[in-house]
Design a protein around this motif. Structure first.
Motif: not given
Length: 794
Positions: A158-173
């Protein structure tokens, strides 16, 4: 299947290879002659023991050793090494992938195999008699498995992959999970046991070695600093040990925005300018506070602080994108009264995340100064509209009112006033162009036009393009100038059989003045009326009843005249004096009118006035026709002259050839002219009437003109006749219709046209000197023909 299980158990128990197949029974042999080979084993066979011998069950995939490779052997107890047994192999890959030695039963593989392509093969083994090809054993099924080796690397499907994560997220999100696939056998060894590691993207992200879940590894990642990261993840088989195969994929991680940045104005103060004539709603300037966030986190709202004059004169709103603040004019500006405004503007985030409130406050303030610029403005009226009043019937030149306009510019200009012509087409009013005074031009009548709407124009003398308009409504005030009058043109009647006191007509009075319909109008008989036949009773509601008073109506049947006096309640009092005519009519028993007038009272019942008038008209027409016929007959019998029986005009004949003079008298009776002595004087009473004109009054000629001339003087006779005819316009002129063939008595030349006439000279010879002897009457003729030719006179 039972035989296969027996062989498997014998192999597992280490049984020997010896064995034999029991010979078929006679019944079986006989049946084999009648049926096919597949039917030969339908009946159970009695055999003592059978054993297949196997050397191995597996073949290693991708084997690269010498070919063919021995993978197993078939052997039956029936085979005693005499060479009469033949081994047969059928099933998947038989003859192509797998071959058997028909004498020894050894099975070989002829090519390399791929477990990922096919993991096992199902085959069928059988021993037959070489000579007769008769089966010596029933067929037995067995499986050859391909043994796996580590020949496939891990693959991320299924690669390549695209993901989104909020800025200022905590470690381990958790960001995303990646999964690799290994085609090797996971049940055999470590060929398919994978381990995940991060090759690129450290120290911001990490990956779980067993599950492939990617997580954040660094706190407070700022989107405004770096929005996108590229992470490379590797999957390795053999548990990650050396010699294992590996595969990798990329993961693009994008940081989504959070509202962690407050808005900030790039500068602390702004300056704008606007013309004083800018209408409300005009844009003055645009502000933008900078917010590093994006989307709804960057939406801003602007407002004016302090609530002073700036908030009253201007307003600010956010544009459609939610980024800029637009300052607009709120009310009209005036350079002469105020030339600048200073106020503060605040920009605020519309959405605030409480998680990041510590980074606030999420707003900022800037100072705005707006300068008002002077402009050439049109004159300004003291009021947008005027309401004036004047009494009707006022003489021309009466003052109505005054309008005033001023120039607000500095220096100010002189104002001139005028009225738009189409608002006063009848020129009822005039205006003083210098001071705006409005006067009447003609007397006004409220009952004709109660209101006049004018448009007054004020124009700057120095700048004629600067004009202003004001509406002036002039009300015409009422005065009591209209006397009362009856509401309708009443035509009352009374039956000839009416009794005293009977109601004849209910009448109502009106007043055209403004308060006339609500004021009291008195209706009465004029003072001094002697014994009226009709009584007027005032009902005190601007109406009155006419009642019959006379006991007997006039015998001649004429109408009854009822004079009235109408008095209004105005100041000064106005009085109307109408008169009603009450007709006396013949009525039927039910009181309905049948006929009116004196002719109705004297005519027999059933004959109306219209019928009598029609009969009289017919009789008068017949009499007129008879009289006209008689007059025409008498006119036709009258002669033009005393001795003529018909009008001489009826004997006019046209000839195409030359006449014969006085001898040609058949067409005319010219006795009166040929012998004037025999013609008696015309009778005094006889007159000839013209037929082409209407008769006119005849005035007889004077006595001097009627004295008959001497019979021997034709000229006097003709002159007398012409004078008489000319004096009477009712008869035709005689000189236009008669031929005079008589030259008169005593003529020395005789007849001019008689065939018997002679002359002294010969005209053919060209001599006309004898014409000179005819006397002075023929002087002109002698000059034309008797004079000798000579040079023309100069």
């Amino acid at each position: 299947m039972a035989s296969f299980l027996q062989l498997l158990l014998a192999w597992l128990g280490g049984c020997g290879c010896a064995g034999r197949l029991a010979p078929p029974s006679q019944g079986s042999k006989a049946g084999s002659l009648r049926g096919n080979a597949s039917q030969r084993w339908e009946r159970p066979l009695l055999r003592s023991r059978r054993s297949w011998v196997w050397n191995q069950f597996f073949v290693i995939e991708e084997y690269a050793g010498p070919e063919p490779v021995l993978i197993g052997r078939l052997h039956t107890d029936v085979d005693r090494g005499e060479g009469r047994i033949k081994y047969v192999l059928t099933g998947e890959g038989a003859g192509t992938v797998f071959v058997i030695d028909e004498k020894t039963g050894n099975i070989h593989v002829t090519k390399t195999l791929d477990r990922e392509e096919k993991a096992q093969y199902t085959l069928l083994a059988q021993a037959v008699d070489r000579a007769s090809n008769r089966p010596l054993e029933p067929p037995s099924e067995f499986i050859i498995k391909v043994q796996d080796i580590n020949d496939n690397p891990p693959v991320f499907l299924q690669g390549p992959y695209h993901a989104t994560v909020p800025e200022m997220s905590n470690v381990g999100t958790s960001v995303i999970q990646v999964t690799a696939h290994d085609a090797d056998d996971p049940a055999y060894g470590n060929s398919a046991r994978l381990v995940y590691t991060v090759l690129e993207g450290l120290p911001f992200f990490s990956v779980d070695p067993q599950t492939g879940v990617i997580r954040t590894a660094t706190p407070n990642m700022d989107r405004e600093t770096q929005q996108e990261f590229l992470v490379v993840v590797q999957a390795k088989d053999m548990g990650g040990h050396a010699g294992g195969l590996s595969g990798s994929t990329t993961v693009t991680v994008t940081l989504s925005d959070v509202n962690d940045n407050p808005p900030r104005f790039p500068q602390s103060s702004y300056q704008f300018s606007v013309v004083e004539t800018a209408p409300p709603g005009s844009a003055v300037g645009r502000l933008r506070a900078h917010d590093p966030d994006e989307g709804e986190n960057a939406l801003l709202a602007y407002s004016i602080l302090d609530g002073g004059d700036g908030a009253e004169a201007f307003t600010i709103h956010t544009d459609a994108l939610g980024q800029d603040g637009i300052i607009t004019v709120r009310k009209p500006l005036d350079f002469e009264s105020r030339r600048s405004y200073t106020f503060r503007v605040e920009a605020t985030n519309t959405l605030i995340d409480p998680q990041y409130i510590r980074k606030g406050p999420f707003k900022d303030v800037a100072t705005v100064r707006i300068a008002v610029e002077d402009a050439d403005e049109p004159p300004a009226f003291s009021r947008p509209e005027y309401r004036l009043a004047v009494y009707e019937n006022s003489p021309p030149g009466t003052l109505v009112g005054k309008v005033t306009a001023v120039d607000l510019d500095s220096p100010s200009s002189v104002i001139r006033y005028s009225v738009l012509p189409h608002t006063d087409p009848e020129r009822y009013f005039s205006i003083n162009s210098q001071d705006g005074t409005i006067l009447t031009s003609v007397p006004l009548d409220r009952e004709v036009v109660p209101w006049h709407n004018l448009t007054v124009v004020a124009t700057e003398l120095d700048s004629p393009t600067q004009v202003s308009h004001a509406q002036v409504a002039i009300q015409i005030l009422d005065v009591n100038d209209n006397p009362p009058q009856l509401e309708h043109s009443y035509e009352p009647f009374v039956c000839d059989s009416a009794t005293p006191g009977q109601l004849i007509q209910l009448i109502r009075a009106i007043d055209r003045d403004e308060d006339g319909n609500v004021s009291r109008i008195i209706i009465r008989s004029p003072l001094g009326t002697r014994e009226p036949n009709v009584t007027v009773r005032d009902n005190r509601d601007n109406s009155a009843s006419l009642l019959l008073r006379a006991a007997r109506l006039p015998a001649q049947g004429g109408p009854l005249l009822v004079p009235l006096e109408l008095v209004d309640g105005g100041s000064p009092t106005r009085t109307g004096s109408p008169t009603l005519t009450v007709s006396i009519c013949r009525c039927r028993r039910d009181g309905a009118m049948q006929s009116c007038g004196p002719e109705a009272l004297g005519s027999p019942a059933g004959l109306s006035t219209g019928a009598l008038l029609a009969i009289l008209a017919c009789v008068g027409t017949l009499l007129a026709l008879v009289l006209l016929f008689v007059a025409l007959r008498r006119q036709k019998q009258a002669a033009l002259l005393p001795f003529e029986e018909e009008d001489v005009r009826e004997n006019i004949i046209t000839y195409d050839d030359e006449g014969g003079g006085e001898e040609d008298t058949e067409a005319f009776d010219m006795a009166a002219l040929q012998n004037p002595d025999a013609a008696p004087p015309p009778p005094q009473q006889r007159r000839l009437l013209r037929r082409d004109v209407l008769p006119r009054p005849h005035f007889p000629p004077s006595l001097a003109a009627r004295i008959p001339p001497q019979p021997h003087d034709v000229a006097s006779f003709l002159a007398a006749r012409l004078s008489e005819v000319d004096a009477d316009p009712s008869v035709p002129p005689y000189d236009s219709i008669q031929v005079y063939g008589y030259e008169g008595q005593g003529s020395s030349a005789g007849s001019l046209s008689s065939p018997g006439s002679s002359c002294a000279g010969d005209s053919d010879a060209g001599g006309y000197e004898y014409l000179e002897e005819w006397g002075p009457l023929f002087r002109t003729l002698a000059e034309l023909y008797g004079a000798p030719e000579g040079p023309p006179p100069t």
